[in-house]
Design a protein around this motif. Structure first.
Motif, PDB file in Angstrom:
ATOM      1  N   LEU A  11      39.827  65.454  95.471  1.00 35.43           N
ATOM      2  CA  LEU A  11      39.078  65.359  94.215  1.00 35.43           C
ATOM      3  C   LEU A  11      38.703  66.767  93.781  1.00 35.43           C
ATOM      4  O   LEU A  11      38.035  67.494  94.535  1.00 35.43           O
ATOM      5  CB  LEU A  11      37.833  64.508  94.412  1.00 35.43           C
ATOM      6  N   VAL A  12      39.135  67.147  92.591  1.00 34.76           N
ATOM      7  CA  VAL A  12      38.832  68.469  92.059  1.00 34.76           C
ATOM      8  C   VAL A  12      38.390  68.348  90.610  1.00 34.76           C
ATOM      9  O   VAL A  12      38.509  67.280  90.009  1.00 34.76           O
ATOM     10  CB  VAL A  12      40.053  69.414  92.145  1.00 34.76           C
ATOM     11  N   GLN A  13      37.923  69.456  90.066  1.00 35.86           N
ATOM     12  CA  GLN A  13      37.535  69.485  88.655  1.00 35.86           C
ATOM     13  C   GLN A  13      38.672  70.057  87.814  1.00 35.86           C
ATOM     14  O   GLN A  13      39.543  70.781  88.320  1.00 35.86           O
ATOM     15  CB  GLN A  13      36.277  70.337  88.488  1.00 35.86           C
ATOM     16  N   ARG A  38      54.918  61.283  90.853  1.00 39.16           N
ATOM     17  CA  ARG A  38      53.529  60.833  90.822  1.00 39.16           C
ATOM     18  C   ARG A  38      53.438  59.505  90.094  1.00 39.16           C
ATOM     19  O   ARG A  38      54.279  59.178  89.253  1.00 39.16           O
ATOM     20  CB  ARG A  38      52.620  61.877  90.174  1.00 39.16           C
ATOM     21  N   GLN A  39      52.403  58.776  90.425  1.00 34.76           N
ATOM     22  CA  GLN A  39      52.181  57.483  89.791  1.00 34.76           C
ATOM     23  C   GLN A  39      50.710  57.308  89.508  1.00 34.76           C
ATOM     24  O   GLN A  39      49.891  57.221  90.440  1.00 34.76           O
ATOM     25  CB  GLN A  39      52.700  56.350  90.675  1.00 34.76           C
ATOM     26  N   ALA A  40      50.388  57.264  88.238  1.00 37.21           N
ATOM     27  CA  ALA A  40      49.018  57.006  87.826  1.00 37.21           C
ATOM     28  C   ALA A  40      48.780  55.501  87.806  1.00 37.21           C
ATOM     29  O   ALA A  40      49.718  54.708  87.711  1.00 37.21           O
ATOM     30  CB  ALA A  40      48.763  57.603  86.448  1.00 37.21           C
ATOM     31  N   LEU A  41      47.525  55.119  87.862  1.00 38.88           N
ATOM     32  CA  LEU A  41      47.158  53.705  87.898  1.00 38.88           C
ATOM     33  C   LEU A  41      47.700  52.990  86.666  1.00 38.88           C
ATOM     34  O   LEU A  41      47.459  53.416  85.534  1.00 38.88           O
ATOM     35  CB  LEU A  41      45.645  53.578  87.978  1.00 38.88           C
ATOM     36  N   GLY A  42      48.463  51.947  86.885  1.00 38.79           N
ATOM     37  CA  GLY A  42      48.979  51.150  85.786  1.00 38.79           C
ATOM     38  C   GLY A  42      50.208  51.722  85.101  1.00 38.79           C
ATOM     39  O   GLY A  42      50.665  51.171  84.104  1.00 38.79           O
ATOM     40  N   PRO A  91      42.715  66.268  83.818  1.00 38.04           N
ATOM     41  CA  PRO A  91      42.436  64.864  84.194  1.00 38.04           C
ATOM     42  C   PRO A  91      43.689  63.987  84.150  1.00 38.04           C
ATOM     43  O   PRO A  91      43.826  63.076  84.972  1.00 38.04           O
ATOM     44  CB  PRO A  91      41.412  64.435  83.148  1.00 38.04           C
ATOM     45  N   GLU A  92      44.603  64.281  83.253  1.00 38.57           N
ATOM     46  CA  GLU A  92      45.835  63.483  83.162  1.00 38.57           C
ATOM     47  C   GLU A  92      46.793  63.715  84.319  1.00 38.57           C
ATOM     48  O   GLU A  92      47.807  63.026  84.439  1.00 38.57           O
ATOM     49  CB  GLU A  92      46.557  63.732  81.826  1.00 38.57           C
ATOM     50  N   ASP A  93      46.483  64.671  85.189  1.00 39.43           N
ATOM     51  CA  ASP A  93      47.282  64.865  86.408  1.00 39.43           C
ATOM     52  C   ASP A  93      46.840  63.913  87.524  1.00 39.43           C
ATOM     53  O   ASP A  93      47.472  63.869  88.583  1.00 39.43           O
ATOM     54  CB  ASP A  93      47.160  66.305  86.907  1.00 39.43           C
ATOM     55  N   THR A 125      42.830  63.462  92.314  1.00 41.52           N
ATOM     56  CA  THR A 125      41.924  63.036  91.259  1.00 41.52           C
ATOM     57  C   THR A 125      41.308  64.268  90.619  1.00 41.52           C
ATOM     58  O   THR A 125      40.722  65.102  91.317  1.00 41.52           O
ATOM     59  CB  THR A 125      40.823  62.126  91.804  1.00 41.52           C
ATOM     60  N   VAL A 126      41.453  64.372  89.297  1.00 40.68           N
ATOM     61  CA  VAL A 126      40.931  65.512  88.557  1.00 40.68           C
ATOM     62  C   VAL A 126      39.862  65.011  87.605  1.00 40.68           C
ATOM     63  O   VAL A 126      40.141  64.218  86.707  1.00 40.68           O
ATOM     64  CB  VAL A 126      42.054  66.238  87.788  1.00 40.68           C
TER      65      VAL A 126
END
Length: 128
Positions: A11-13, A38-42, A91-93, A125-126
């Motif tokens: 988890l980073v900013q 990579r795979q984002a949720l959904g 955040p989109e990463d 998580t960004v």
């Protein structure tokens, strides 16, 4: 068989950096194309970057447009490890990042079904 184990997520900013690592074992690492997805949720799994093996000791690095200039893939064949340096994170990463290994043609490196070996994934998580 090739076993892949990813590490380095967290988890980073926004604006921070992370370096992911994927350690391989079981076969000749240097003879494989190594790729990060990579795979984002959904969402569907998407290509991030590849270290494409074209034969001998020649490798080519390609990056998705969405990460070009921010992410860099590299590999250390002596350590059987491929890395993904991620800078200026957004955040989109945010996604689960997977390492994959395969022997494939030059036009196939972004296609998930062309890979026979996958790691278990590491969460990135960004926060904004």
């Amino acid at each position: 068989q090739v076993q892949l184990v990813e590490s380095g997520g967290g988890l980073v900013q926004a604006g921070d950096s992370l370096r992911l690592a994927c350690a391989a074992s079981g076969r000749t690492f240097s003879d494989y194309t190594m790729t990060w997805f990579r795979q984002a949720l959904g969402k569907e799994r998407e290509f991030v970057a590849t270290s494409y093996w074209s034969g001998g000791s020649v490798y080519y690095a390609y990056h998705a447009d969405s990460v070009k200039g921010r992410f860099t893939i590299s590999r250390d064949n002596a350590k059987n490890t491929v890395y993904l340096q991620m800078n200026s994170l957004k955040p989109e990463d945010t996604a689960v990042y997977y390492c994959a290994a395969g022997r494939l043609g030059p036009n196939n490196y972004a296609i998930t079904r062309k890979y026979g070996y996958w790691g278990q994934g590491t969460q990135v998580t960004v926060s904004a």
